[in-house]
Design a protein around this motif. Sequence first.
Motif, PDB file in Angstrom:
ATOM      1  N   LEU A  43       0.830  -1.196   0.000  1.00 66.19           N
ATOM      2  CA  LEU A  43       0.000   0.000   0.000  1.00 66.19           C
ATOM      3  C   LEU A  43       0.867   1.250   0.000  1.00 66.19           C
ATOM      4  O   LEU A  43       1.972   1.242   0.522  1.00 66.19           O
ATOM      5  CB  LEU A  43      -0.899   0.026   1.245  1.00 66.19           C
ATOM      6  CG  LEU A  43      -1.831  -1.163   1.452  1.00 66.19           C
ATOM      7  CD1 LEU A  43      -2.567  -1.015   2.772  1.00 66.19           C
ATOM      8  CD2 LEU A  43      -2.799  -1.298   0.297  1.00 66.19           C
ATOM      9  N   THR A  44       0.324   2.321  -0.563  1.00 63.36           N
ATOM     10  CA  THR A  44       0.987   3.610  -0.444  1.00 63.36           C
ATOM     11  C   THR A  44       0.825   4.083   0.998  1.00 63.36           C
ATOM     12  O   THR A  44       0.027   3.526   1.768  1.00 63.36           O
ATOM     13  CB  THR A  44       0.353   4.659  -1.377  1.00 63.36           C
ATOM     14  OG1 THR A  44      -0.980   4.926  -0.925  1.00 63.36           O
ATOM     15  CG2 THR A  44       0.354   4.197  -2.828  1.00 63.36           C
ATOM     16  N   GLN A  45       1.542   5.120   1.365  1.00 61.82           N
ATOM     17  CA  GLN A  45       1.435   5.653   2.717  1.00 61.82           C
ATOM     18  C   GLN A  45       0.002   6.099   3.014  1.00 61.82           C
ATOM     19  O   GLN A  45      -0.539   5.808   4.083  1.00 61.82           O
ATOM     20  CB  GLN A  45       2.408   6.814   2.904  1.00 61.82           C
ATOM     21  CG  GLN A  45       2.488   7.304   4.327  1.00 61.82           C
ATOM     22  CD  GLN A  45       3.544   8.373   4.502  1.00 61.82           C
ATOM     23  OE1 GLN A  45       4.013   8.976   3.552  1.00 61.82           O
ATOM     24  NE2 GLN A  45       3.926   8.605   5.735  1.00 61.82           N
ATOM     25  N   SER A  46      -0.637   6.770   2.071  1.00 57.74           N
ATOM     26  CA  SER A  46      -2.016   7.233   2.268  1.00 57.74           C
ATOM     27  C   SER A  46      -2.986   6.058   2.361  1.00 57.74           C
ATOM     28  O   SER A  46      -3.889   6.054   3.196  1.00 57.74           O
ATOM     29  CB  SER A  46      -2.437   8.169   1.132  1.00 57.74           C
ATOM     30  OG  SER A  46      -1.665   9.346   1.165  1.00 57.74           O
ATOM     31  N   ARG A  52      -5.471   1.553   8.192  1.00 55.99           N
ATOM     32  CA  ARG A  52      -5.246   1.532   9.644  1.00 55.99           C
ATOM     33  C   ARG A  52      -6.474   2.100  10.361  1.00 55.99           C
ATOM     34  O   ARG A  52      -6.976   1.514  11.315  1.00 55.99           O
ATOM     35  CB  ARG A  52      -3.997   2.355   9.975  1.00 55.99           C
ATOM     36  CG  ARG A  52      -3.551   2.296  11.402  1.00 55.99           C
ATOM     37  CD  ARG A  52      -2.209   3.017  11.614  1.00 55.99           C
ATOM     38  NE  ARG A  52      -1.159   2.489  10.739  1.00 55.99           N
ATOM     39  CZ  ARG A  52      -0.663   3.147   9.671  1.00 55.99           C
ATOM     40  NH1 ARG A  52      -1.079   4.345   9.353  1.00 55.99           N
ATOM     41  NH2 ARG A  52       0.268   2.588   8.929  1.00 55.99           N
ATOM     42  N   TYR A  53      -6.972   3.224   9.871  1.00 59.16           N
ATOM     43  CA  TYR A  53      -8.149   3.840  10.492  1.00 59.16           C
ATOM     44  C   TYR A  53      -9.368   2.921  10.396  1.00 59.16           C
ATOM     45  O   TYR A  53     -10.072   2.708  11.387  1.00 59.16           O
ATOM     46  CB  TYR A  53      -8.454   5.193   9.844  1.00 59.16           C
ATOM     47  CG  TYR A  53      -9.673   5.830  10.440  1.00 59.16           C
ATOM     48  CD1 TYR A  53      -9.601   6.467  11.678  1.00 59.16           C
ATOM     49  CD2 TYR A  53     -10.907   5.755   9.807  1.00 59.16           C
ATOM     50  CE1 TYR A  53     -10.734   7.021  12.257  1.00 59.16           C
ATOM     51  CE2 TYR A  53     -12.026   6.303  10.378  1.00 59.16           C
ATOM     52  CZ  TYR A  53     -11.938   6.936  11.597  1.00 59.16           C
ATOM     53  OH  TYR A  53     -13.064   7.474  12.167  1.00 59.16           O
ATOM     54  N   THR A  69      -7.607  11.045   9.079  1.00 60.54           N
ATOM     55  CA  THR A  69      -6.292  10.769   8.492  1.00 60.54           C
ATOM     56  C   THR A  69      -5.562  12.029   8.052  1.00 60.54           C
ATOM     57  O   THR A  69      -4.377  11.973   7.724  1.00 60.54           O
ATOM     58  CB  THR A  69      -6.427   9.838   7.270  1.00 60.54           C
ATOM     59  OG1 THR A  69      -7.260  10.468   6.293  1.00 60.54           O
ATOM     60  CG2 THR A  69      -6.985   8.479   7.669  1.00 60.54           C
ATOM     61  N   GLY A  70      -6.277  13.151   8.010  1.00 64.35           N
ATOM     62  CA  GLY A  70      -5.661  14.392   7.561  1.00 64.35           C
ATOM     63  C   GLY A  70      -5.549  14.505   6.052  1.00 64.35           C
ATOM     64  O   GLY A  70      -4.857  15.378   5.538  1.00 64.35           O
ATOM     65  N   GLY A 109      -9.223  -7.077   3.074  1.00 59.89           N
ATOM     66  CA  GLY A 109      -8.601  -5.911   3.692  1.00 59.89           C
ATOM     67  C   GLY A 109      -8.188  -6.176   5.129  1.00 59.89           C
ATOM     68  O   GLY A 109      -7.097  -5.784   5.554  1.00 59.89           O
ATOM     69  N   ARG A 110      -9.053  -6.849   5.887  1.00 64.32           N
ATOM     70  CA  ARG A 110      -8.723  -7.188   7.279  1.00 64.32           C
ATOM     71  C   ARG A 110      -7.566  -8.182   7.322  1.00 64.32           C
ATOM     72  O   ARG A 110      -6.646  -8.051   8.137  1.00 64.32           O
ATOM     73  CB  ARG A 110      -9.949  -7.753   7.995  1.00 64.32           C
ATOM     74  CG  ARG A 110     -11.003  -6.689   8.288  1.00 64.32           C
ATOM     75  CD  ARG A 110     -12.148  -7.233   9.118  1.00 64.32           C
ATOM     76  NE  ARG A 110     -12.910  -8.290   8.456  1.00 64.32           N
ATOM     77  CZ  ARG A 110     -13.877  -8.090   7.556  1.00 64.32           C
ATOM     78  NH1 ARG A 110     -14.229  -6.866   7.229  1.00 64.32           N
ATOM     79  NH2 ARG A 110     -14.504  -9.112   7.011  1.00 64.32           N
TER      80      ARG A 110
END
Length: 162
Positions: A43-46, A52-53, A69-70, A109-110
């Motif tokens: 995954l990319t950082q974003s 994670r969220y 997440t900003g 995803g999980r």
Amino acid sequence: MAESRRDRPPPIDERWAELADHILVIAREIQFRDYQDEQAVPLTQSEGMVMRYLNQNNDASPSRIAAATGLQRTNLSTVLRGLAQKGLIERQARPADGRGVTVVTTARGRDNYHLVRQEWAQLLEQDGTKASRLNTALELLRSIEAGLVSTRPGTPASRPGV
């Protein structure tokens, strides 16, 4: 004209700058490595921030994800599209009214989140760091994270008078 003592910022403890340097290097080292398990989806950082969220909160509206997440909403749309193409999330109509959208993590995803966290743990565990100091480090990092998130530019808590 000489600067008065009152105009100078207070001296900083350089250890905080050193800590930030170490955090950035460690994060890059973790991301730099390929996953050992073929099933792991990089995954990319974003994308990682969003996953994670979602894995910590089950589901959320895109607005809530962006705020947490900003990420800007326009950037988040691109990230969500990529995660959906990878089969890691789904968008569902809100059950209450059917008008809004809720983003949910798929089983894939999980599983991917669990898998990559296991690989990260194995990677860090191998470096010989004393596990007895791990709780202290985690406590400090959680506190720093919470402080940074609460003062993130553009969040209501970071704007005076809001």
